[in-house]
Scaffold this motif. Structure first.
Motif, PDB file in Angstrom:
ATOM      1  N   HIS A  76       0.934  -1.080  -0.155  1.00 17.81           N
ATOM      2  CA  HIS A  76      -0.078  -0.203  -0.236  1.00 17.81           C
ATOM      3  C   HIS A  76       0.896   1.070   0.038  1.00 17.81           C
ATOM      4  N   GLN A  77       0.588   2.073  -0.669  1.00 17.51           N
ATOM      5  CA  GLN A  77       1.142   3.502  -0.831  1.00 17.51           C
ATOM      6  C   GLN A  77       0.592   4.153   0.579  1.00 17.51           C
TER       7      GLN A  77
ATOM      8  N   ARG B  93      -1.044   7.146   2.580  1.00 20.67           N
ATOM      9  CA  ARG B  93      -2.203   8.134   2.085  1.00 20.67           C
ATOM     10  C   ARG B  93      -2.168   9.106   2.850  1.00 20.67           C
ATOM     11  N   PRO B  94      -2.535  10.266   2.526  1.00 18.84           N
ATOM     12  CA  PRO B  94      -2.935  11.464   3.464  1.00 18.84           C
ATOM     13  C   PRO B  94      -3.873  11.093   4.337  1.00 18.84           C
TER      14      PRO B  94
ATOM     15  N   GLY C  60      -5.169   4.774  11.751  1.00 20.21           N
ATOM     16  CA  GLY C  60      -5.739   5.435  10.536  1.00 20.21           C
ATOM     17  C   GLY C  60      -6.390   4.496   9.687  1.00 20.21           C
ATOM     18  N   GLU C  61      -5.684   3.679   9.123  1.00 16.82           N
ATOM     19  CA  GLU C  61      -6.176   2.585   8.447  1.00 16.82           C
ATOM     20  C   GLU C  61      -5.843   1.124   8.775  1.00 16.82           C
ATOM     21  N   HIS C  62      -6.582   0.243   8.244  1.00 15.97           N
ATOM     22  CA  HIS C  62      -6.383  -1.082   8.520  1.00 15.97           C
ATOM     23  C   HIS C  62      -6.823  -1.974   7.288  1.00 15.97           C
ATOM     24  N   GLU C  63      -5.863  -2.982   6.906  1.00 15.95           N
ATOM     25  CA  GLU C  63      -6.264  -3.961   6.009  1.00 15.95           C
ATOM     26  C   GLU C  63      -5.923  -5.453   6.503  1.00 15.95           C
ATOM     27  N   THR C  64      -6.886  -6.278   6.370  1.00 15.70           N
ATOM     28  CA  THR C  64      -7.004  -7.391   6.666  1.00 15.70           C
ATOM     29  C   THR C  64      -6.904  -8.474   5.319  1.00 15.70           C
ATOM     30  N   VAL C  65      -6.023  -9.242   4.725  1.00 14.98           N
ATOM     31  CA  VAL C  65      -6.040  -9.984   3.823  1.00 14.98           C
ATOM     32  C   VAL C  65      -5.921 -11.435   4.311  1.00 14.98           C
TER      33      VAL C  65
ATOM     34  N   TRP D 281      -2.332  -5.189   7.481  1.00 10.30           N
ATOM     35  CA  TRP D 281      -1.646  -3.913   7.572  1.00 10.30           C
ATOM     36  C   TRP D 281      -1.972  -2.874   8.281  1.00 10.30           C
TER      37      TRP D 281
END
Lengths: 164, 162, 164, 162
Positions: free
Chosen positions: B6-7, B9-10, B95-100, B153
């Motif tokens: 992931h890039q 992000r603001p 801020g953000e979260h990603e589960t894969v 992430w």
């Protein structure tokens, strides 16, 4: 204290733009305490009203971000038939949810692709969580596995079914 | 080493980049001690219940991937915050979260947890003021066969009071 | 959900045979869940109604033994003024407490001895916990530190006071 | 080695002694791996709240001594039960417990946990049937100065289905 959507999902009726049946819950301060213990999260804003007040955050404990994400996962499991259908969920946390808030997870299918590996389709979804009558607290995207067009209807609360 | 897919992000809008201090930049790529996590049935039940799900579903709640990576990261939150010269009192926020999920989560499997800090940037927001946006990523592997089970992430925001 | 006894304890009035003001609580299923997480206690009888039913133990979760003992400690802290006054507590677990039960901790002073080391007295107590209107679920004995006869009255809910 | 300062007591009335199998007798004196436990403030708060106490009291709830010894014993319940050829499904039950506080409990102190099995007897009760009564005792010491903080003694009943 929680409401489960019961959905008959007709696989043939899946289409881009369709809304995912929403899922609602009344957020419980007690469950934040168990979550703090499970996550070993020492932040008192999740359980100690005194700490919340001292920080000027009001007088209700602040829900853990993971729980907010969990509610979206519940909506997706009710839609697909099982938590095991989730492949990816990405969320951005926008605002706090407080004990006593009623929140609603919602979503819309934004893309459908064939998935030969499981004989069905992948659905891309936009998802969100909002306080009912209030602000959106979380936005994100998800990828879930769905049965193929020929699979017919399945009951969403049949969690016994093994989809992977 | 886990790769950031992931890039950064603001956070919100109107953020502009600022110079990142060297001691914060030095944390990029730093690996967590890591460890192991087993989704014991009682924890799977309690987490599903806490998330207002039906705990009797045979599927492990996918939120358990996040719990597993946190449980096996090998450092406390306070220690992690200290890597970035911060404490809990500074009010770090997810801020953000990603589960894969690469493979189904199961109870009573031993998972190996590994990961690292993947990025750190300093920004200034019109509303948020000065903050550091840190991304870190953790991987779950099945300890029995080495299979990749999940990637979590996260981005975390450290307010810098500027 | 809980009732704290507020007691004015007149140190001069302490005597063998006096009753310790009882302490009551309505037992919460949610707090058993947090306790299971804190204690890393995997036994599902403390949170899973299905497991309780399968074992023929009824349809309410079974409280953790340590919590039953904790209620007795609360009664003693209200009596002495602080948890730090407790020196020893021994209990025997006699029966289960279930979610939704109202339980009452009670006790009686069985002995008083001078305690030069803290300028007060040691009180030996018999203690118990019972379901209100039902059976006794725990019995035991305790030793607590009390201020001396010259110390005058102290408010039991002044937990700010440092007695050791 | 921690010393049993309690004599084993019958559970209920009418118990009579039976021959204890050698593999159970061999557990008497066995030391726990032990470890360390820190009463982190959030755990002190949550435990006091779970015990329906006022979590803001400056004194640490004395129940935390039990939690500390359990948290630092160094084995799981399942592993402990296995020492006695039992599992959770056999329905082991707490019989008695004693906490002795030698020194005030505090948050954020590192406590060393040590202890051992102090006795095991086999009995037959008129109502309870055949069971083993096992006593074990754990000690908390302040890791900074070695001071003795607490003793937790427990008896546990393993039903033997006889």
């Amino acid at each position: 204290m929680m409401g489960h959507s019961t959905v008959r999902r007709d696989a043939a009726g899946l289409r881009v733009g369709m809304e995912i049946p929403p899922w609602e819950v009344l957020v419980s301060a007690e469950k934040m305490k168990t979550t703090a213990a499970l996550l070993a999260d020492p932040n008192p804003i999740h359980f100690d009203v005194g700490a919340v007040q001292a920080l000027g955050l009001g007088d209700r404990p602040v829900n853990q971000g993971p729980l907010n994400m969990g509610y979206v996962m519940n909506m997706l499991a009710a839609f697909t038939g099982s938590h095991d259908c989730l492949r990816r969920l990405r969320v951005r946390f926008l605002a706090n949810v407080l004990a006593g808030d009623r929140v609603r997870a919602a979503g819309v299918v934004t893309g459908l692709t064939e998935a030969p590996d499981h004989g069905g389709r992948w659905a891309e979804c936009d998802v969100s969580l909002a306080v009912v009558g209030g602000r959106t607290v979380l936005r994100g995207t998800a990828t879930v596995a769905l049965p193929g067009a020929g699979a017919g209807a399945a009951e969403s609360d049949d969690h016994e079914e093994n989809k992977t | 080493m886990p790769k950031a897919h992931h890039q950064p992000r603001p956070v919100g809008t109107g953020t502009i980049s600022e110079q990142l201090p060297e001691d914060i930049r030095a944390q990029i790529g730093r690996r967590f001690p890591g460890g192991y996590y087993t989704a014991e049935p009682y924890r799977a039940w309690l987490l599903a219940d806490a998330a207002a799900d039906r705990p009797h579903a045979p599927a492990v709640h996918p939120l358990h991937a996040w719990l597993a990576t946190t449980g096996g990261i090998g450092i406390t939150w306070d220690e992690f915050f200290a890597w970035f010269g911060a404490t809990a009192a500074d009010g770090p926020m997810f801020g953000e979260h990603e589960t894969v999920l690469h493979r189904r989560l199961r109870t009573d499997r031993r998972y190996r947890v590994s990961g690292s800090v993947v990025s750190a940037v300093r920004k200034r927001g019109r509303a948020a003021g000065l903050f550091d946006l840190v991304e870190y990523q953790l991987e779950l592997h099945d300890d029995a066969d080495g299979g990749h089970v999940a990637t979590c992430w996260n981005s975390i925001v450290f307010p810098r009071g500027g």
